[in-house]
Design a protein around this motif. Sequence first.
Motif, PDB file in Angstrom:
ATOM      1  N   ILE A  35     -12.000  11.569   1.231  1.00 66.14           N
ATOM      2  CA  ILE A  35     -11.428  11.173  -0.019  1.00 66.14           C
ATOM      3  C   ILE A  35     -12.534  10.302  -0.754  1.00 66.14           C
ATOM      4  CG2 ILE A  35      -9.227  10.980   1.381  1.00 66.14           C
ATOM      5  CD1 ILE A  35      -9.854   8.145   2.107  1.00 66.14           C
ATOM      6  N   GLY A  36     -11.802  10.536  -2.120  1.00 62.88           N
ATOM      7  CA  GLY A  36     -12.754   9.878  -3.244  1.00 62.88           C
ATOM      8  C   GLY A  36     -12.221   8.430  -3.646  1.00 62.88           C
ATOM      9  N   LYS A  37     -13.130   7.752  -4.443  1.00 62.60           N
ATOM     10  CA  LYS A  37     -12.620   6.388  -4.836  1.00 62.60           C
ATOM     11  C   LYS A  37     -11.687   6.780  -5.983  1.00 62.60           C
ATOM     12  CE  LYS A  37     -13.385   2.042  -5.791  1.00 62.60           C
ATOM     13  NZ  LYS A  37     -14.682   1.557  -6.344  1.00 62.60           N
ATOM     14  N   ALA A  38     -10.380   6.083  -6.033  1.00 66.63           N
ATOM     15  CA  ALA A  38      -9.133   6.384  -6.565  1.00 66.63           C
ATOM     16  C   ALA A  38      -9.493   5.743  -8.034  1.00 66.63           C
ATOM     17  CB  ALA A  38      -7.918   5.784  -6.191  1.00 66.63           C
ATOM     18  N   LYS A  39      -8.648   6.237  -8.891  1.00 65.39           N
ATOM     19  CA  LYS A  39      -8.749   5.856 -10.410  1.00 65.39           C
ATOM     20  C   LYS A  39      -7.352   4.981 -10.407  1.00 65.39           C
ATOM     21  CE  LYS A  39     -11.672   9.369 -12.609  1.00 65.39           C
ATOM     22  NZ  LYS A  39     -12.104  10.343 -13.488  1.00 65.39           N
ATOM     23  N   LYS A  40      -7.183   4.411 -11.600  1.00 64.96           N
ATOM     24  CA  LYS A  40      -6.144   3.588 -11.858  1.00 64.96           C
ATOM     25  C   LYS A  40      -4.832   4.312 -11.534  1.00 64.96           C
ATOM     26  CE  LYS A  40      -4.166   0.557 -15.572  1.00 64.96           C
ATOM     27  NZ  LYS A  40      -4.145  -0.126 -16.778  1.00 64.96           N
ATOM     28  N   SER A  41      -4.631   5.462 -12.013  1.00 63.93           N
ATOM     29  CA  SER A  41      -3.333   6.263 -11.734  1.00 63.93           C
ATOM     30  C   SER A  41      -2.845   6.599 -10.308  1.00 63.93           C
ATOM     31  CB  SER A  41      -3.314   7.451 -12.257  1.00 63.93           C
ATOM     32  OG  SER A  41      -4.431   8.518 -12.006  1.00 63.93           O
ATOM     33  N   SER A  42      -3.927   6.526  -9.330  1.00 67.40           N
ATOM     34  CA  SER A  42      -3.595   6.613  -8.089  1.00 67.40           C
ATOM     35  C   SER A  42      -3.814   5.466  -7.103  1.00 67.40           C
ATOM     36  CB  SER A  42      -4.556   7.746  -7.512  1.00 67.40           C
ATOM     37  OG  SER A  42      -6.001   7.351  -7.686  1.00 67.40           O
ATOM     38  N   GLY A  43      -3.227   5.408  -5.959  1.00 72.01           N
ATOM     39  CA  GLY A  43      -3.694   4.276  -4.962  1.00 72.01           C
ATOM     40  C   GLY A  43      -2.498   4.226  -3.830  1.00 72.01           C
ATOM     41  N   LEU A  44      -2.318   3.075  -3.038  1.00 67.44           N
ATOM     42  CA  LEU A  44      -1.557   3.091  -1.787  1.00 67.44           C
ATOM     43  C   LEU A  44      -0.395   1.721  -2.324  1.00 67.44           C
ATOM     44  CD1 LEU A  44      -1.042   3.678   1.035  1.00 67.44           C
ATOM     45  CD2 LEU A  44      -2.885   1.845   1.765  1.00 67.44           C
ATOM     46  N   TYR A  45       0.598   2.323  -1.869  1.00 70.64           N
ATOM     47  CA  TYR A  45       1.746   1.172  -2.063  1.00 70.64           C
ATOM     48  C   TYR A  45       2.710   1.219  -0.739  1.00 70.64           C
ATOM     49  CZ  TYR A  45       0.547   2.282  -6.898  1.00 70.64           C
ATOM     50  OH  TYR A  45      -0.135   2.354  -8.230  1.00 70.64           O
ATOM     51  N   ARG A  46       3.378   0.143  -0.761  1.00 75.23           N
ATOM     52  CA  ARG A  46       4.469  -0.093   0.368  1.00 75.23           C
ATOM     53  C   ARG A  46       5.488  -1.014   0.025  1.00 75.23           C
ATOM     54  NH1 ARG A  46       2.136  -1.839   6.283  1.00 75.23           N
ATOM     55  NH2 ARG A  46       4.061  -1.050   7.456  1.00 75.23           N
ATOM     56  N   ALA A  47       6.698  -0.699   0.642  1.00 74.86           N
ATOM     57  CA  ALA A  47       7.824  -1.626   0.138  1.00 74.86           C
ATOM     58  C   ALA A  47       8.633  -1.778   1.385  1.00 74.86           C
ATOM     59  CB  ALA A  47       8.894  -0.607  -0.780  1.00 74.86           C
ATOM     60  N   ASN A  48       9.036  -2.974   1.455  1.00 72.29           N
ATOM     61  CA  ASN A  48       9.889  -3.524   2.796  1.00 72.29           C
ATOM     62  C   ASN A  48      11.261  -4.231   2.214  1.00 72.29           C
ATOM     63  OD1 ASN A  48       8.422  -2.866   5.318  1.00 72.29           O
ATOM     64  ND2 ASN A  48       6.986  -3.793   3.836  1.00 72.29           N
ATOM     65  N   SER A  49      12.315  -3.816   2.772  1.00 74.30           N
ATOM     66  CA  SER A  49      13.466  -4.575   1.940  1.00 74.30           C
ATOM     67  C   SER A  49      14.746  -4.032   2.726  1.00 74.30           C
ATOM     68  CB  SER A  49      13.644  -4.078   0.676  1.00 74.30           C
ATOM     69  OG  SER A  49      15.055  -4.986   0.055  1.00 74.30           O
ATOM     70  N   THR A  50      15.956  -4.660   2.515  1.00 65.42           N
ATOM     71  CA  THR A  50      17.205  -4.260   3.407  1.00 65.42           C
ATOM     72  C   THR A  50      17.977  -3.699   2.080  1.00 65.42           C
ATOM     73  OG1 THR A  50      16.755  -6.046   4.869  1.00 65.42           O
ATOM     74  CG2 THR A  50      18.932  -5.233   4.449  1.00 65.42           C
ATOM     75  N   VAL A  51      18.519  -2.543   2.381  1.00 64.09           N
ATOM     76  CA  VAL A  51      19.395  -2.202   1.257  1.00 64.09           C
ATOM     77  C   VAL A  51      20.745  -1.523   2.236  1.00 64.09           C
ATOM     78  CG1 VAL A  51      19.860   0.022  -0.202  1.00 64.09           C
ATOM     79  CG2 VAL A  51      17.777  -1.391  -0.030  1.00 64.09           C
ATOM     80  N   GLU A  65      11.906   0.697   4.976  1.00 59.39           N
ATOM     81  CA  GLU A  65      10.301   0.646   5.169  1.00 59.39           C
ATOM     82  C   GLU A  65       9.676   2.050   4.351  1.00 59.39           C
ATOM     83  OE1 GLU A  65       8.858  -1.237   9.036  1.00 59.39           O
ATOM     84  OE2 GLU A  65      10.465   0.360   9.369  1.00 59.39           O
ATOM     85  N   GLY A  66       8.735   1.649   3.414  1.00 57.13           N
ATOM     86  CA  GLY A  66       8.413   2.900   2.729  1.00 57.13           C
ATOM     87  C   GLY A  66       6.841   2.853   2.475  1.00 57.13           C
ATOM     88  N   GLY A  67       6.269   3.870   2.572  1.00 52.56           N
ATOM     89  CA  GLY A  67       4.854   3.998   2.145  1.00 52.56           C
ATOM     90  C   GLY A  67       4.575   5.311   1.273  1.00 52.56           C
ATOM     91  N   TRP A  68       3.715   4.727   0.163  1.00 51.43           N
ATOM     92  CA  TRP A  68       3.350   5.883  -0.761  1.00 51.43           C
ATOM     93  C   TRP A  68       1.910   6.008  -0.993  1.00 51.43           C
ATOM     94  CZ3 TRP A  68       7.477   2.839  -0.938  1.00 51.43           C
ATOM     95  CH2 TRP A  68       8.721   3.173  -1.376  1.00 51.43           C
TER      96      TRP A  68
END
Length: 220
Positions: free
Chosen positions: A150-166, A172-175
Amino acid sequence: MKRSGPLLTLFAGLLVGLFMLSLNATTGEKTTSSYVKPSPSVKASPSTAPAQTSALPSPSPSRTPVPEGVYTGRTDDDSSAVAITVRDDKAIAYVCDGHNIESWLQGDVKDDGSLRLTGKGGASLDGKVKGAKEIRGTAHVGSGSYAFTIGKAKKSSGLYRANSTVAGAKIEGGWIVLPDGEQVGILKRDGKPSPAPGIDPETGAVTVDGQQLTARPVTP
């Protein structure tokens, strides 16, 4: 009347004296004893021990720092996506197939540029920086092993996470947002996985069951 008596006496005394002198000369009697002072003993010089060379410390492995940031890409078999974010010699990784296999892992980045991360259920990831712009390694998740580069990510890419109650459900979400804009993620509702809805990489906004949430960038 003859006076030969005193002369005889004197003559006899002389003979006795001469006899005693000759006696001492023939016997070789010494009147004094000779003494030779022994020479002082020479102290043996202590044996010279071989010089001990202090052991030099082993050279430390050359440092290959991993530039801070996020590295993203797909596994070699194209079955899953991998993202690793590095900061202050710490790393967090996410491995996800976008359906039902995922794992969050974390650990330290070593001086030689290698990293060993661990996660729940015995998951692990071994990797090493290559050329200061990519990380190569293998992730072990469940019963599968996934090699990746895997390569160094540019601004448009990355790792995200969300935790909440709906609606009373724990969310629990990961992207992982890949360099070409593709998104791979899993959203769990009370532990049940399903493909994650798309997020806005600029703001992290995502709508889950009619409610807007915010997925945030992941850092160690």
